[in-house]
Design a protein around this motif. Structure first.
Motif, PDB file in Angstrom:
ATOM      1  N   TYR A 214       0.850  -1.190   0.000  1.00 35.32           N
ATOM      2  CA  TYR A 214       0.000   0.000   0.000  1.00 35.32           C
ATOM      3  C   TYR A 214       0.888   1.244   0.000  1.00 35.32           C
ATOM      4  O   TYR A 214       2.132   1.148   0.046  1.00 35.32           O
ATOM      5  N   ASN A 215       0.265   2.417  -0.052  1.00 37.08           N
ATOM      6  CA  ASN A 215       0.971   3.699   0.003  1.00 37.08           C
ATOM      7  C   ASN A 215       0.834   4.290   1.400  1.00 37.08           C
ATOM      8  O   ASN A 215      -0.285   4.539   1.872  1.00 37.08           O
ATOM      9  N   ARG A 216       1.964   4.508   2.042  1.00 33.53           N
ATOM     10  CA  ARG A 216       1.966   5.098   3.389  1.00 33.53           C
ATOM     11  C   ARG A 216       1.992   6.614   3.260  1.00 33.53           C
ATOM     12  O   ARG A 216       2.866   7.188   2.604  1.00 33.53           O
ATOM     13  N   PHE A 217       1.043   7.270   3.895  1.00 28.62           N
ATOM     14  CA  PHE A 217       0.897   8.716   3.784  1.00 28.62           C
ATOM     15  C   PHE A 217       1.980   9.423   4.587  1.00 28.62           C
ATOM     16  O   PHE A 217       2.223   9.098   5.745  1.00 28.62           O
ATOM     17  N   GLN A 218       2.643  10.392   3.942  1.00 29.78           N
ATOM     18  CA  GLN A 218       3.631  11.230   4.622  1.00 29.78           C
ATOM     19  C   GLN A 218       3.215  12.691   4.648  1.00 29.78           C
ATOM     20  O   GLN A 218       3.311  13.345   5.672  1.00 29.78           O
ATOM     21  N   SER A 219       2.795  13.222   3.498  1.00 25.65           N
ATOM     22  CA  SER A 219       2.279  14.586   3.416  1.00 25.65           C
ATOM     23  C   SER A 219       1.341  14.658   2.214  1.00 25.65           C
ATOM     24  O   SER A 219       1.112  13.662   1.527  1.00 25.65           O
ATOM     25  N   VAL A 220       0.816  15.836   1.973  1.00 24.64           N
ATOM     26  CA  VAL A 220      -0.132  15.989   0.869  1.00 24.64           C
ATOM     27  C   VAL A 220       0.530  15.705  -0.468  1.00 24.64           C
ATOM     28  O   VAL A 220      -0.108  15.213  -1.402  1.00 24.64           O
ATOM     29  N   ILE A 221       1.814  15.988  -0.572  1.00 24.91           N
ATOM     30  CA  ILE A 221       2.515  15.808  -1.846  1.00 24.91           C
ATOM     31  C   ILE A 221       3.486  14.641  -1.801  1.00 24.91           C
ATOM     32  O   ILE A 221       4.271  14.458  -2.737  1.00 24.91           O
ATOM     33  N   SER A 222       3.452  13.842  -0.749  1.00 23.28           N
ATOM     34  CA  SER A 222       4.436  12.766  -0.618  1.00 23.28           C
ATOM     35  C   SER A 222       3.773  11.532  -0.004  1.00 23.28           C
ATOM     36  O   SER A 222       2.991  11.641   0.942  1.00 23.28           O
ATOM     37  N   PHE A 223       4.067  10.383  -0.570  1.00 21.25           N
ATOM     38  CA  PHE A 223       3.634   9.096  -0.030  1.00 21.25           C
ATOM     39  C   PHE A 223       4.724   8.074  -0.309  1.00 21.25           C
ATOM     40  O   PHE A 223       5.496   8.211  -1.273  1.00 21.25           O
ATOM     41  N   ARG A 224       4.779   7.036   0.516  1.00 21.25           N
ATOM     42  CA  ARG A 224       5.859   6.048   0.411  1.00 21.25           C
ATOM     43  C   ARG A 224       5.269   4.657   0.230  1.00 21.25           C
ATOM     44  O   ARG A 224       4.482   4.191   1.063  1.00 21.25           O
ATOM     45  N   PRO A 225       5.633   3.980  -0.844  1.00 20.60           N
ATOM     46  CA  PRO A 225       5.172   2.590  -1.016  1.00 20.60           C
ATOM     47  C   PRO A 225       5.722   1.700   0.092  1.00 20.60           C
ATOM     48  O   PRO A 225       6.906   1.760   0.421  1.00 20.60           O
ATOM     49  N   THR A 226       4.859   0.878   0.680  1.00 24.28           N
ATOM     50  CA  THR A 226       5.220   0.077   1.844  1.00 24.28           C
ATOM     51  C   THR A 226       4.726  -1.342   1.665  1.00 24.28           C
ATOM     52  O   THR A 226       3.652  -1.569   1.099  1.00 24.28           O
ATOM     53  N   VAL A 227       5.526  -2.295   2.153  1.00 28.88           N
ATOM     54  CA  VAL A 227       5.153  -3.709   2.149  1.00 28.88           C
ATOM     55  C   VAL A 227       5.132  -4.172   3.594  1.00 28.88           C
ATOM     56  O   VAL A 227       6.171  -4.245   4.255  1.00 28.88           O
ATOM     57  N   ALA A 228       3.945  -4.477   4.110  1.00 30.13           N
ATOM     58  CA  ALA A 228       3.783  -4.974   5.481  1.00 30.13           C
ATOM     59  C   ALA A 228       3.590  -6.484   5.443  1.00 30.13           C
ATOM     60  O   ALA A 228       2.794  -6.993   4.652  1.00 30.13           O
ATOM     61  N   THR A 229       4.333  -7.206   6.294  1.00 34.06           N
ATOM     62  CA  THR A 229       4.315  -8.671   6.297  1.00 34.06           C
ATOM     63  C   THR A 229       3.595  -9.185   7.540  1.00 34.06           C
ATOM     64  O   THR A 229       3.880  -8.746   8.659  1.00 34.06           O
ATOM     65  N   VAL A 230       2.665 -10.103   7.323  1.00 33.34           N
ATOM     66  CA  VAL A 230       1.947 -10.765   8.418  1.00 33.34           C
ATOM     67  C   VAL A 230       2.106 -12.267   8.225  1.00 33.34           C
ATOM     68  O   VAL A 230       1.780 -12.807   7.162  1.00 33.34           O
TER      69      VAL A 230
END
Length: 336
Positions: A214-230
């Motif tokens: 998913y995309n982790r929210f950082q700011s209005v103009i910035s987001f970071r792709p993230t892979v969370a493992t369960v």
């Protein structure tokens, strides 16, 4: 100009238009040359504002284009305002979801490098477009992670896709790997109960390892792709024995160790999915707000250029008509 002058000019113009160009025989050669050169000057002035490769610009077409661009500008401005109004509430919900999932990650760990026989990818995207490149980023990371998992031995990868935009791109290339497709989540309120229903459908496939992209929210103009493992409860139990998480550092009362880890792993999966949905929704609103702002600016610039083109073309046509009137009057007077 007086009324007699206007009537006289109109009469001369009607006489000029009723005759052909060859009907003016009494005029000297230099007069005809001057009339032609003036006409060419008018046509060149009209063609200066025309796009390259076209002979003339229709004022009606330019007006229609200006109207359509103006409507697009209004739509993009309205979409920006709607996204901005929804962003604050989405941010509050996202921050609360982080407070739910972070203690579980500290307790059980993330463990992205754990080997498993069955791995399921869960790419989370939006159902609607016009939100920048967040959906394309999720698809790219999903393809990269899937390719990385296929290179490992004794690993069978599958996918449960959340969102229409990721489904449209991944189903074509990985139709055999797709097990579930969940869409239209934006039509219902985003709550933990909704995320739990999504989690139940994902975990029903029996995978030992889930990777939520998913995309982790950082700011209005910035987001970071993230892979969370369960991982499964057995994997977390082995990790606790090897000291890879902090489960044994806490004194817990309740059922047996394996049953307690099973409950914790299922609850963590639901919390991770809920947090991923909240993070991606907030990133979508922020990216849409920024995209619509840029689109509104571009539409405004285009409307300014079209207005300038319309005014130049209109002025050129008026100048050409005036030149024709004056030149015709001069030619008829020279004939008399």
């Amino acid at each position: 100009m007086s009324g007699n002058g206007l009537r006289r000019t109109a009469t001369l113009l009607r006489q000029l238009r009723s005759n052909n160009a060859t009907a003016i025989r009494g005029a000297p050669a230099f007069q005809m040359t001057s009339v032609q050169s003036v006409g060419e000057m008018g046509r060149s002035a009209a063609n200066e504002s025309a796009p390259y490769g076209s002979r003339f610009v229709s004022l009606q077409i330019v007006q229609q284009r200006m109207k359509s661009v103006g409507n697009i500008q209004k739509i993009t401005a309205a979409m920006k305002m709607v996204a901005a109004s929804r962003l604050k509430g989405a941010q509050v919900k996202m921050e609360k979801s982080r407070g739910l999932v972070m203690p579980l990650i500290r307790l059980l760990g993330d463990l992205p490098g754990v080997e498993a026989e069955k791995t399921m990818l869960v790419p989370i995207s939006s159902d609607k477009g016009l939100c920048g490149g967040i959906n394309t980023t999720v698809v790219k990371y999903s393809k990269a992670v899937l390719k990385l998992n296929e290179g490992k031995e004794r690993n069978v990868s599958s996918m449960s896709i959340v969102g229409e935009k990721a489904r449209a791109q991944l189903v074509k290339a990985y139709a055999e790997s797709v097990k579930n497709v969940i869409v239209d989540l934006t039509k219902v309120p985003l709550t933990f109960a909704t995320a739990s229903l999504v989690t139940d459908s994902i975990m029903a496939e029996g995978a030992e390892k889930h990777q939520v992209i998913y995309n982790r929210f950082q700011s209005v103009i910035s987001f970071r792709p993230t892979v969370a493992t369960v991982c499964s409860s057995e994997t977390y139990e082995k990790a606790a024995e090897n000291g890879l998480n902090k489960f044994d550092e806490y004194e817990l009362e309740g059922p047996e160790r394996s049953e307690f880890l099973l409950d914790l792993s299922e609850f963590k999966m639901g919390a991770v999915v809920y947090n991923a949905l909240c993070e991606n929704s907030t990133s979508e609103l922020g990216s849409r707000m920024q995209s619509m702002e840029n689109s509104t600016k571009n539409a405004k610039d285009m409307l300014g250029r079209l207005t300038l083109l319309y005014n130049r073309t209109r002025q050129a046509s008026i100048t050409t008509e005036l030149i024709e009137i004056i030149s015709g009057a001069s030619a008829l007077e020279a004939k008399k």
